[in-house]
Design an enzyme around this catalytic site. Structure first.
Site, PDB file in Angstrom:
ATOM      1  N   VAL A 284       0.830  -1.205   0.000  1.00  0.00           N
ATOM      2  CA  VAL A 284       0.000   0.000   0.000  1.00  0.00           C
ATOM      3  C   VAL A 284       0.864   1.254   0.000  1.00  0.00           C
ATOM      4  O   VAL A 284       0.530   2.264  -0.628  1.00  0.00           O
ATOM      5  CB  VAL A 284      -0.958  -0.005   1.209  1.00  0.00           C
ATOM      6  CG1 VAL A 284      -1.717   1.324   1.309  1.00  0.00           C
ATOM      7  CG2 VAL A 284      -1.927  -1.155   1.078  1.00  0.00           C
ATOM      8  N   ALA A 285       1.997   1.187   0.700  1.00  0.00           N
ATOM      9  CA  ALA A 285       2.851   2.371   0.808  1.00  0.00           C
ATOM     10  C   ALA A 285       3.546   2.702  -0.498  1.00  0.00           C
ATOM     11  O   ALA A 285       3.692   3.870  -0.846  1.00  0.00           O
ATOM     12  CB  ALA A 285       3.904   2.138   1.899  1.00  0.00           C
ATOM     13  N   GLU A 289      -1.416   3.871  -5.763  1.00  0.00           N
ATOM     14  CA  GLU A 289      -2.810   3.576  -6.101  1.00  0.00           C
ATOM     15  C   GLU A 289      -3.655   4.829  -6.338  1.00  0.00           C
ATOM     16  O   GLU A 289      -4.666   4.783  -7.024  1.00  0.00           O
ATOM     17  CB  GLU A 289      -3.451   2.705  -5.003  1.00  0.00           C
ATOM     18  CG  GLU A 289      -3.707   3.399  -3.671  1.00  0.00           C
ATOM     19  CD  GLU A 289      -2.464   3.452  -2.796  1.00  0.00           C
ATOM     20  OE1 GLU A 289      -2.495   4.140  -1.771  1.00  0.00           O
ATOM     21  OE2 GLU A 289      -1.474   2.803  -3.160  1.00  0.00           O
ATOM     22  N   ASP A 331      -8.306  32.808 -36.265  1.00  0.00           N
ATOM     23  CA  ASP A 331      -9.058  33.840 -36.970  1.00  0.00           C
ATOM     24  C   ASP A 331      -8.390  35.180 -36.699  1.00  0.00           C
ATOM     25  O   ASP A 331      -7.752  35.368 -35.657  1.00  0.00           O
ATOM     26  CB  ASP A 331     -10.506  33.885 -36.474  1.00  0.00           C
ATOM     27  CG  ASP A 331     -11.297  32.655 -36.901  1.00  0.00           C
ATOM     28  OD1 ASP A 331     -11.026  32.141 -37.987  1.00  0.00           O
ATOM     29  OD2 ASP A 331     -12.172  32.225 -36.135  1.00  0.00           O
ATOM     30  N   ASP A 650     -15.761  30.598 -34.348  1.00  0.00           N
ATOM     31  CA  ASP A 650     -16.888  31.117 -33.574  1.00  0.00           C
ATOM     32  C   ASP A 650     -18.245  30.834 -34.210  1.00  0.00           C
ATOM     33  O   ASP A 650     -19.269  30.910 -33.551  1.00  0.00           O
ATOM     34  CB  ASP A 650     -16.739  32.625 -33.341  1.00  0.00           C
ATOM     35  CG  ASP A 650     -16.558  33.400 -34.645  1.00  0.00           C
ATOM     36  OD1 ASP A 650     -16.735  32.803 -35.723  1.00  0.00           O
ATOM     37  OD2 ASP A 650     -16.236  34.594 -34.576  1.00  0.00           O
ATOM     38  N   ASP A 654     -17.966  26.633 -38.221  1.00  0.00           N
ATOM     39  CA  ASP A 654     -16.616  26.338 -37.734  1.00  0.00           C
ATOM     40  C   ASP A 654     -16.584  25.060 -36.899  1.00  0.00           C
ATOM     41  O   ASP A 654     -15.520  24.511 -36.634  1.00  0.00           O
ATOM     42  CB  ASP A 654     -16.088  27.493 -36.870  1.00  0.00           C
ATOM     43  CG  ASP A 654     -15.732  28.721 -37.689  1.00  0.00           C
ATOM     44  OD1 ASP A 654     -15.314  28.548 -38.842  1.00  0.00           O
ATOM     45  OD2 ASP A 654     -15.874  29.847 -37.189  1.00  0.00           O
ATOM     46  N   GLU A 718      12.413   2.320  -1.419  1.00  0.00           N
ATOM     47  CA  GLU A 718      11.890   1.472  -0.337  1.00  0.00           C
ATOM     48  C   GLU A 718      12.029  -0.004  -0.690  1.00  0.00           C
ATOM     49  O   GLU A 718      12.458  -0.826   0.150  1.00  0.00           O
ATOM     50  CB  GLU A 718      10.424   1.813  -0.068  1.00  0.00           C
ATOM     51  CG  GLU A 718      10.221   3.101   0.693  1.00  0.00           C
ATOM     52  CD  GLU A 718       8.748   3.456   0.825  1.00  0.00           C
ATOM     53  OE1 GLU A 718       8.418   4.222   1.737  1.00  0.00           O
ATOM     54  OE2 GLU A 718       7.932   2.976   0.006  1.00  0.00           O
ATOM     55  N   ASN A 749       5.129   7.270   4.094  1.00  0.00           N
ATOM     56  CA  ASN A 749       4.320   7.495   2.896  1.00  0.00           C
ATOM     57  C   ASN A 749       3.454   8.751   3.050  1.00  0.00           C
ATOM     58  O   ASN A 749       3.389   9.592   2.157  1.00  0.00           O
ATOM     59  CB  ASN A 749       3.440   6.267   2.647  1.00  0.00           C
ATOM     60  CG  ASN A 749       2.757   6.322   1.296  1.00  0.00           C
ATOM     61  OD1 ASN A 749       3.397   6.567   0.295  1.00  0.00           O
ATOM     62  ND2 ASN A 749       1.461   6.118   1.293  1.00  0.00           N
TER      63      ASN A 749
END
Length: 914
Positions: A284-285, A289, A331, A650, A654, A718, A749
């Site tokens: 998990v550390a 995730e 433009d 615009d 377009d 780690e 962490n």
């Protein structure tokens, strides 16, 4: 909603009575009551996630669930303190994830709100623009070409109003609308006196009284049944997800191998439980995730920042794509220029006239070629030209808060202001002339036509204004003033050549040239006429030319320079004359004096095949006299030459080009259709804002890369530290060694990732960010240089922490504390190193990122709190350190500066020699 009426079968006055409204629209006090009664004119998302559901969704993460299982195992085994601490970490992780996602959702929602389309309605007899969601039944809806209809409405005025209802009916054929009350109930597709929410105005203009809003509209009924909240991931997020999955598999494989070896070598219950908790916590550390979530949040917050700088990003992927742009097709009018048209020159009856005055204030004089002031009342030709220009026009002058402004098109507005300078009021003219028909301006036609009944002479006039070459092709006569009387003569070829020559002269002075003409048609007051362009726009009588200037925006010149330094090609696309476009382009620095070969016209494009245009695409700077359909050809050619293209637009026509480009950029003043087909909307219509957005997009992507290098540096470190110590302990000391305990890993962490990393996410732009070539969209997120820096960091941290661990191994708790402290100090220094993978720390402005500094200070204070206060530290299996211990940890951590500086110097030398 009250009883559902069959509005198409009711008379207009009857509808007004039912809805308690009038042709002047609703009163403000009535609107408030109606909004409370009917709610907002929007279709609520049934699947919108509540904050509670959003928080609970954080627990769907498999690794979080595994960690919760580890908490349960700790409780079963009686490790209460471990269980509590791990559970606290779980809550912290999920809370941080929730806050990031909630903030991201709010940012995205805010952007959607900002870029939501508007509707024009009458309130208290005054035209106002309001958000579509504020429209209520009884509102008088004003419709123009390019608008997306805001609500269901009964048509009460129609001027060639043509609607695309394919989204609702499936019929591709446009529908012409009228005001006639139907006699029998018919299907939606046959209700010619109704317009429906979600459909698009293709041509003409109209007025309608709103009958239904929100889910009570015909479109709302369908959308209510089919509403969905599916959102496609951005390309960057997909790549991050792939990286996360690969890393997860790699990390879990390593952890599983270590776990199996540990169990085989020491098959005791306590050892197995310790390995389970350690393995799960490590996973998990070190597995990122929440990385996709953080990336999405970074993009959303970056987009929110852009919106404050007048660039509203409607789709998140646009943020990352901005950094890849190699060509901006812009433009001219209003984007490269100020869109404040002012008439400077007039040509009528062989006379050249100069006009004084600036802006929209109707003050100025008419001066002839000798410098004498012209008596306008005695100049019939000028009066006729001004009359046509004013009446073939939908603009008006308004005076508010001490300032003059115009409504509608700036070109039209400039002509109305010009007439006011001659004391020719539009209101007075409209008192004499009554409009009975019109054919709206379209870019393909390059002209606008209005039909008026002159009540004083009972004649019917056709007034036309447009591009000179277009109008001259429809012209057979010339209007002159002979001895104070109107005189119309047949146009000779030399007359046409002279007019074109004068027009070209004006264009070379960067003037936009508008021609005006007219003709009489038969007047039959009893006939309900339908005016067809081919029938009435012929055998016209030419009257004059107006040359107006729209000066370049001052800030655009600097933006063009930035583009060129950044490897981005600015390209002008305009409907204006070639010479006018070239004059503006030269003034802005887009092209040099002798670059005439870098200009193509719409006529040139029509003659070229795809391969010819593709061959020239990377050299052309200006496209003039082009139609919206030509934009698609230009985009195709540029893309085939390997360009990543941004395109502005615009108008309704377009929209296809905006969708086809890599980044479609709509103007805030543009049509709703253009906005919906775009990726970004400019609230100030300014080219310089596009360049600022590109800079911001590059910076955001650059910061994501910094963030990745940072989190990978400690994640991989780690793994290396723990794996190395595990095997060294197992084979040299007969038992596995753990340089960091499970809860220490989790604590590291939280301390390391969530404070300094967030600071890196908002790092200011590098000084050279706009001096780099555009990023290749196919290149990996981590460049070779970034990977090289990452390897150096991992090696330095792993060796340093391993040395510290074995130096203090006589006291395991102290050794683990020293590894924890050294590891944190490494990463605090690392946060600053990651700000650049090539520049030395000495060249990076240390104090330019206050959030990073605050994050590092916060992390260090938390570390000191946990280590030095024994009451807290005991829960994390740590002991207070002496001053000498801290000096040792700091000296070891500082080695990362030496190794990374050597690497940066080496990589710069390699780049310079290659």
């Amino acid at each position: 909603m009250p009883e559902k009426y069959k509005w198409h079968l009711l008379d207009i006055e009857e509808i007004f009575n039912i809805l308690n409204t009038s042709r002047n629209g609703l009163k403000k006090e009535d609107v408030i009551v109606l909004q409370k009664k009917y709610g907002l004119n929007e279709i609520a998302d049934k699947k919108q996630i509540s904050p509670l559901k959003l928080f609970l969704s954080q627990f769907k993460n498999v690794l979080i669930l595994i960690l919760i299982a580890a908490t349960g195992i700790s409780l079963i085994l009686g490790n209460i303190i471990d269980a509590i601490i791990i559970f606290i970490v779980v809550i912290l992780c999920t809370t941080i994830g929730f806050l990031l996602e909630y903030r991201s959702e709010k940012a995205i929602k805010a952007l959607i709100e900002i870029s939501a389309p508007n509707a024009t309605v009458l309130r208290d007899g005054t035209e106002v623009k309001i958000p579509v969601k504020e429209v209520v039944p009884g509102d008088i809806l004003i419709l123009h070409a390019g608008d997306k209809v805001a609500a269901d409405a009964r048509v009460i005025e129609s001027y060639d109003l043509t609607i695309d209802e394919s989204i609702l009916t499936g019929e591709s054929e446009p529908v012409k609308k009228d005001t006639i009350t139907l006699k029998e109930d018919v299907l939606i597709a046959e209700r010619t006196n109704m317009v429906y929410a979600g459909t698009i105005v293709l041509h003409g203009r109209g007025v309608g009284v709103v009958t239904d809003t929100s889910i009570w509209t015909e479109f709302g009924k369908i959308a209510d049944m089919l509403s969905t909240d599916d959102v496609e991931d951005t390309p960057l997020k997909k790549r991050i997800n792939q990286i996360g999955k690969k890393l997860s598999i790699a990390y879990i494989f390593i952890i599983t191998v270590l776990f199996v070896i540990g169990v085989i070598s020491r098959p005791s219950v306590n050892q197995i439980v310790a390995l389970i908790i350690w393995s799960v916590s490590l996973a998990v550390a070190i597995v990122p995730e929440t990385l996709p979530l953080i990336i999405t949040g970074t993009l959303a917050l970056g987009a929110q920042k852009m919106s404050k700088n007048k660039a509203i990003v409607r789709r998140l992927y646009a943020v990352e794509t901005l950094g890849c742009i190699t060509a901006i097709c812009s433009d001219k009018t209003g984007t490269l220029t100020k869109n404040e048209m002012t008439v400077r020159k007039i040509y009528v009856d062989n006379q050249k006239i100069n006009v004084t005055g600036t802006g929209y204030e109707p003050k100025g004089e008419f001066i002839d070629e000798t410098g004498e002031k012209i008596d306008i009342s005695q100049n019939n030709s000028l009066n006729m030209a001004l009359t046509i220009a004013t009446l073939c026009n939908d603009s008006k002058i308004l005076y508010e808060d001490g300032n003059y402004r115009i409504t509608g098109n700036p070109t039209d507005g400039a002509l109305v202001v010009l007439a006011e300078k001659a004391s020719l009021s539009k209101d007075i003219l409209e008192g004499r002339y009554k409009r009975v028909g019109e054919i709206p301006f379209e870019r393909e036609r390059k002209r606008m036509t209005t039909i008026y009944h002159d009540t004083s002479s009972d004649k019917k006039f056709v007034f036309v204004k447009g591009a000179p070459e277009m109008l001259l092709s429809l012209t057979s006569f010339i209007y002159t003033d002979k001895d104070g009387k109107d005189f119309i003569k047949e146009m000779a070829p030399e007359d046409k050549d002279k007019i074109l020559f004068i027009s070209d002269q004006m264009a070379t002075e960067a003037l936009r040239v508008i021609a005006v003409a007219y003709r009489y048609i038969d007047n039959d007051n009893n006939k309900d006429e339908t005016f067809i362009a081919e029938d009435i726009e012929k055998d016209l009588i030419f009257v004059g030319l107006f040359g107006m200037i729209d000066p370049p925006r001052d800030e655009v010149k600097d933006a063009i320079i930035q583009c060129k330094k950044a490897g981005i090609r600015p390209i002008m696309i305009t409907g204006d004359h070639k010479l006018t476009a070239m004059a503006i382009a030269k003034e802005l620095g887009m092209m040099e004096e002798n670059d005439e070969n870098k200009v193509l016209t719409g006529v040139d494009l029509e003659k070229m095949d795809e391969k010819d245009l593709e061959y020239l695409a990377n050299d052309i700077v200006v496209y003039s006299r082009v139609l919206p359909i030509h934009k698609l050809k230009i985009i195709d050619a540029l893309k085939k030459r390997g360009n990543i293209v941004a395109m502005t637009g615009d108008g309704i026509n377009d929209a296809p080009a905006l969708k086809k480009s890599d980044i479609g950029i709509a103007m805030n003043s543009g049509t709703d259709v253009a906005k919906e087909g775009s990726d970004m909307v400019l609230t100030d219509n300014n080219f310089a804002t596009i360049v600022s957005a590109i800079k911001e997009g590059r910076t955001i992507y650059d910061n994501i890369r910094k963030y990745l290098v940072y989190i990978f540096s400690y994640g991989f470190s780690e793994v290396v530290i723990l794996a190395a110590s595990f095997f060294i302990g197992l084979f040299l000391f007969k038992e596995p060694l753990y340089p960091l305990m499970a809860i220490q890993i989790l604590l590291a962490n939280i301390v390391i990732e969530d404070l300094p990393a967030l600071g890196l996410g908002v790092d200011p732009a590098r000084p050279d960010i706009m001096r780099q070539r555009p990023r290749n969209p196919n290149e990996p997120i981590l460049t070779k240089t970034a990977i090289g820096l990452l390897v150096v960091m991992i090696a330095t941290i792993s060796i340093g922490c391993t040395v510290i661990f074995f130096k203090y191994l006589q006291n395991l708790t102290k050794a683990q504390t020293m590894v924890f402290a050294t590891f944190i100090l490494y990463e605090m220094i690392n946060a600053f190193i990651c700000r650049s993978d090539k520049y030395s720390l000495a060249k990076i402005e240390f104090f330019s990122n206050k959030w990073l500094i605050l994050g590092v200070i916060g992390s260090i204070l938390l570390m000191l709190l946990v280590i030095q206060i024994h009451f807290i530290g005991q829960f994390f299996y740590m002991v207070p350190l002496s001053l000498m211990d801290w000096c040792t940890a700091l000296l070891i951590a500082l080695t990362i500066i030496i190794t990374t500086e050597i690497f940066k110097a080496f990589s710069v030398r390699v780049r310079n020699t290659s």
